[in-house]
Design an enzyme around this catalytic site. Structure first.
Site, PDB file in Angstrom:
ATOM      1  N   TYR A  79       0.835  -1.205   0.000  1.00 60.17           N
ATOM      2  CA  TYR A  79       0.000   0.000   0.000  1.00 60.17           C
ATOM      3  C   TYR A  79       0.873   1.260   0.000  1.00 60.17           C
ATOM      4  CZ  TYR A  79      -3.820   3.165   0.855  1.00 60.17           C
ATOM      5  OH  TYR A  79      -4.737   4.171   0.714  1.00 60.17           O
ATOM      6  N   PHE A 131      -7.579  21.028 -25.434  1.00 64.12           N
ATOM      7  CA  PHE A 131      -7.898  19.607 -25.475  1.00 64.12           C
ATOM      8  C   PHE A 131      -9.129  19.406 -24.590  1.00 64.12           C
ATOM      9  CE2 PHE A 131      -7.842  15.182 -24.188  1.00 64.12           C
ATOM     10  CZ  PHE A 131      -7.960  14.623 -25.447  1.00 64.12           C
ATOM     11  N   THR A 132      -9.973  18.446 -24.975  1.00 64.23           N
ATOM     12  CA  THR A 132     -11.301  18.286 -24.362  1.00 64.23           C
ATOM     13  C   THR A 132     -11.251  18.237 -22.831  1.00 64.23           C
ATOM     14  OG1 THR A 132     -11.058  15.912 -24.731  1.00 64.23           O
ATOM     15  CG2 THR A 132     -12.307  17.154 -26.375  1.00 64.23           C
ATOM     16  N   ASP A 222       1.522  20.072 -21.110  1.00 70.05           N
ATOM     17  CA  ASP A 222       0.847  18.793 -21.319  1.00 70.05           C
ATOM     18  C   ASP A 222       1.793  17.943 -22.168  1.00 70.05           C
ATOM     19  OD1 ASP A 222      -0.591  16.623 -22.199  1.00 70.05           O
ATOM     20  OD2 ASP A 222      -2.442  17.728 -22.519  1.00 70.05           O
ATOM     21  N   LYS A 265      -0.110   7.077 -23.610  1.00 71.45           N
ATOM     22  CA  LYS A 265       0.357   7.388 -24.973  1.00 71.45           C
ATOM     23  C   LYS A 265       1.857   7.073 -25.081  1.00 71.45           C
ATOM     24  CE  LYS A 265      -3.590   9.937 -24.807  1.00 71.45           C
ATOM     25  NZ  LYS A 265      -4.488   9.942 -23.628  1.00 71.45           N
ATOM     26  N   ARG A 389     -13.508  14.629 -34.348  1.00 66.49           N
ATOM     27  CA  ARG A 389     -12.831  15.710 -33.646  1.00 66.49           C
ATOM     28  C   ARG A 389     -13.282  17.009 -34.301  1.00 66.49           C
ATOM     29  NH1 ARG A 389     -10.297  13.813 -28.797  1.00 66.49           N
ATOM     30  NH2 ARG A 389     -12.509  14.052 -28.522  1.00 66.49           N
ATOM     31  N   PHE A 456     -19.082  14.123 -26.690  1.00 64.15           N
ATOM     32  CA  PHE A 456     -18.682  13.224 -27.784  1.00 64.15           C
ATOM     33  C   PHE A 456     -18.612  11.773 -27.340  1.00 64.15           C
ATOM     34  CE2 PHE A 456     -14.344  12.873 -26.198  1.00 64.15           C
ATOM     35  CZ  PHE A 456     -14.224  14.053 -25.460  1.00 64.15           C
TER      36      PHE A 456
HETATM   37  N1  F0G Z   1      -3.892  15.572 -22.874  1.00 63.79           N
HETATM   38  C1  F0G Z   1      -3.867  15.144 -24.131  1.00 63.79           C
HETATM   39  C2  F0G Z   1      -3.091  15.900 -25.153  1.00 63.79           C
HETATM   40  C3  F0G Z   1      -4.572  13.980 -24.487  1.00 63.79           C
HETATM   41  O1  F0G Z   1      -4.537  13.568 -25.751  1.00 63.79           O
HETATM   42  C4  F0G Z   1      -5.289  13.288 -23.492  1.00 63.79           C
HETATM   43  C5  F0G Z   1      -6.062  12.101 -23.828  1.00 63.79           C
HETATM   44  C6  F0G Z   1      -5.291  13.774 -22.189  1.00 63.79           C
HETATM   45  C7  F0G Z   1      -4.565  14.928 -21.906  1.00 63.79           C
HETATM   46  C8  F0G Z   1      -6.056  13.107 -21.082  1.00 63.79           C
HETATM   47  O2  F0G Z   1      -5.438  11.931 -20.692  1.00 63.79           O
HETATM   48  O3  F0G Z   1      -7.082  10.127 -21.291  1.00 63.79           O
HETATM   49  O4  F0G Z   1      -5.169   9.695 -19.732  1.00 63.79           O
HETATM   50  O5  F0G Z   1      -7.073  11.075 -19.010  1.00 63.79           O
HETATM   51  N2  F0G Z   1      -6.326  11.789 -24.990  1.00 63.79           N
HETATM   52  C9  F0G Z   1      -7.002  10.609 -25.461  1.00 63.79           C
HETATM   53  C10 F0G Z   1      -7.154  10.703 -26.952  1.00 63.79           C
HETATM   54  C11 F0G Z   1      -8.255  10.261 -24.752  1.00 63.79           C
HETATM   55  O6  F0G Z   1      -7.836   9.823 -27.510  1.00 63.79           O
HETATM   56  O7  F0G Z   1      -6.577  11.604 -27.567  1.00 63.79           O
HETATM   57  P1  F0G Z   1      -6.235  10.633 -20.164  1.00 63.79           P
END
Ligand code: F0G
Length: 465
Positions: A79, A131-132, A222, A265, A389, A456
């Site tokens: 833990y 980014f979303t 990021d 990634k 997108r 989305f």
């Molecule tokens: N920043 C970027 C540039 C991303 O592409 C993503 C996730 C995140 C932050 C968030 O990270 O998913 O680990 O919580 N991108 C995925 C995509 C979902 O399909 O581009 P996460």
């Protein structure tokens, strides 16, 4: 020697061989029509087993190496104080150059913490395109996001080599309008996912830093796909051809107070995230928050084995042959599509090919969700799963409630790392070319269900007659 002598001259031959395979289902067009209707014409709602080639995302869909799998067996599931946490921390210091770090279960958990720690209600956060999840966390913390990317990024045909660059005039305008004390930090991603996987240049970072120092604005990074950005800098920017990927990555990170990474990634794992910083105060707050939202600060919502796979993945992500193959495979796919006149975002980006749905389905009115339509048509034709997108991803303006129509209405074909072969890519190309030739017969969609956040993922649509 940075650009290691390339032994295999083929454009992007894999620096590995395949040891384990996962069978995938081949389906008929009639079957896929039924599947996509059940999924409300949203590729996020398809069952993965009904997908032939899954290009929805490169997030968590990568193939781990035998070393990473072996590392999983070395998980220390204590833990507190897991051995794997310490090997991961060592590598965070070594590759990102940040002294402090907390693990998180994925990138957005780190985004949540950074936003809550740094943002006050009424603040503004400039960024090189949104980014979303990043923008949503900034908005939920009470900030307004302001796009300060160069104009070229919004033009799918511009050949600018660094479309991820920040436009200092836009940043200056924002500072003049709202005052630097309302800007807790600038958020810079590289490469920029929503712009088509476009990198920033090191020179731009230097210029942004000069500006930010003068105005006492912090810089946060990021670094989710930072190795791809480092590769593009090595390929395209004067003075970097002889630097190694680890050197370039470390130099990039040196401009920032802190960073977050979705480890799903670059690090080629299936789950994980990182928040790292050189600011001890921010670190202490994050270390305290992580125990509320994720788990103890030495596991952050992960198993010990996940952290070991991340630590090893970090070593592999900076290997020249690995990153070169990754970027060149995407380039191969894009060049094949271009040969057939399919409109894609230029230059070809790091992690994905982005189809320009505004050009591809120009006969449809924009209210009929061109990119959403195109992603479902590609699935019906071939079983290849892509992602919208465009306006669906951009969501609604929090103030007016209207759709935010971005200039880029795109379909993303994203390549998991070390997963698909050249033959898979050729099948994808054939299918998209077929849809392109038949594009005038494609009918649009109407939205029938819309969730409140990140619509989305779960929105549903019907096909118009
Ligand atoms: N920043 C970027 C540039 C991303 O592409 C993503 C996730 C995140 C932050 C968030 O990270 O998913 O680990 O919580 N991108 C995925 C995509 C979902 O399909 O581009 P996460």
């Amino acid at each position: 020697m940075a650009k290691k002598k390339v032994v295999v001259e083929a454009a992007w031959a894999e620096p590995f061989k395949i040891k384990v395979v996962e069978p995938i289902k081949m389906t008929t067009k009639d079957y896929r029509l039924k599947c996509v209707e059940e999924a409300g014409y949203n590729t996020f709602l398809l069952k993965s087993e009904d997908v032939y080639i899954d290009l929805l995302t490169d997030s968590g869909t990568n193939a781990m190496s035998d070393r990473q799998w072996a590392g999983m067996m070395m998980g220390d599931e204590a833990y507190a104080g897991s051995r794997n946490f310490y090997s991961l921390w060592d590598n965070v210091k070594k590759y990102y150059g940040m002294p402090y770090f907390v693990p998180t279960h994925q990138g957005r958990a780190a985004e949540h913490m950074v936003s809550q720690i740094l943002i006050k209600k009424g603040d503004y956060v400039p960024g090189n395109m949104y980014f979303t999840t990043t923008r949503l966390h900034q908005e939920l913390a009470g900030a307004t996001f302001v796009d300060v990317i160069i104009d070229e990024a919004h033009n799918p045909d511009s050949e600018h080599p660094f479309k991820g660059n920040v436009d200092l005039k836009k940043l200056d305008k924002l500072v003049k309008e709202v005052g630097a004390d309302k800007i807790p930090y600038i958020c810079i991603a590289g490469p920029v996912n929503m712009a088509g996987g476009q990198p920033f240049s090191m020179q731009n970072l230097k210029d942004v830093q000069t500006f930010c120092k003068e105005h006492k604005i912090k810089m946060w990074f990021d670094a989710t796909r930072a190795c791809e950005n480092a590769f593009f800098i090595q390929e395209r920017e004067k003075g970097y051809a002889d630097k190694t990927i680890p050197q370039i990555l470390k130099e990039m990170c040196s401009f920032f107070e802190g960073l977050w990474v979705s480890a799903k990634k670059d690090l080629m794992v299936n789950i994980g995230g990182i928040l790292a910083t050189r600011n001890k105060k921010v670190y202490e707050k994050a270390r305290n928050m992580v125990v509320v939202y994720e788990g103890l600060h030495t596991y952050g919502g992960l198993a010990g084995r996940d952290m070991e796979a991340m630590a090893i993945g970090m070593e592999e992500m900076v290997e020249y042959d690995n990153i070169r193959m990754r970027v060149k495979q995407v380039e191969y796919a894009g060049k094949q599509l271009e040969k057939h006149g399919v409109p894609i975002v230029r230059p070809i980006g790091g992690h994905a090919i982005f189809l320009n749905a505004n050009k591809f389905l120009s006969h449809l009115p924009k209210e009929q969700f061109r990119a959403q339509t195109l992603a479902s048509e590609i699935y019906i034709e071939s079983g290849v799963r892509a992602m919208e997108r465009g306006v669906v991803s951009a969501g609604r303006d929090p103030k007016t409630g209207d759709h935010r129509y971005p200039k880029l209405e795109l379909v993303r074909l994203t390549f998991p790392r070390r997963v698909y072969t050249q033959a898979h890519i050729d099948v994808m190309v054939e299918a998209i070319v077929k849809v392109y030739k038949n594009r005038k017969n494609v009918k649009g969609l109407k939205m029938t269900y819309e969730p409140e956040y990140l619509r989305f993922f779960q929105a549903r649509f019907d096909r118009l007659k």
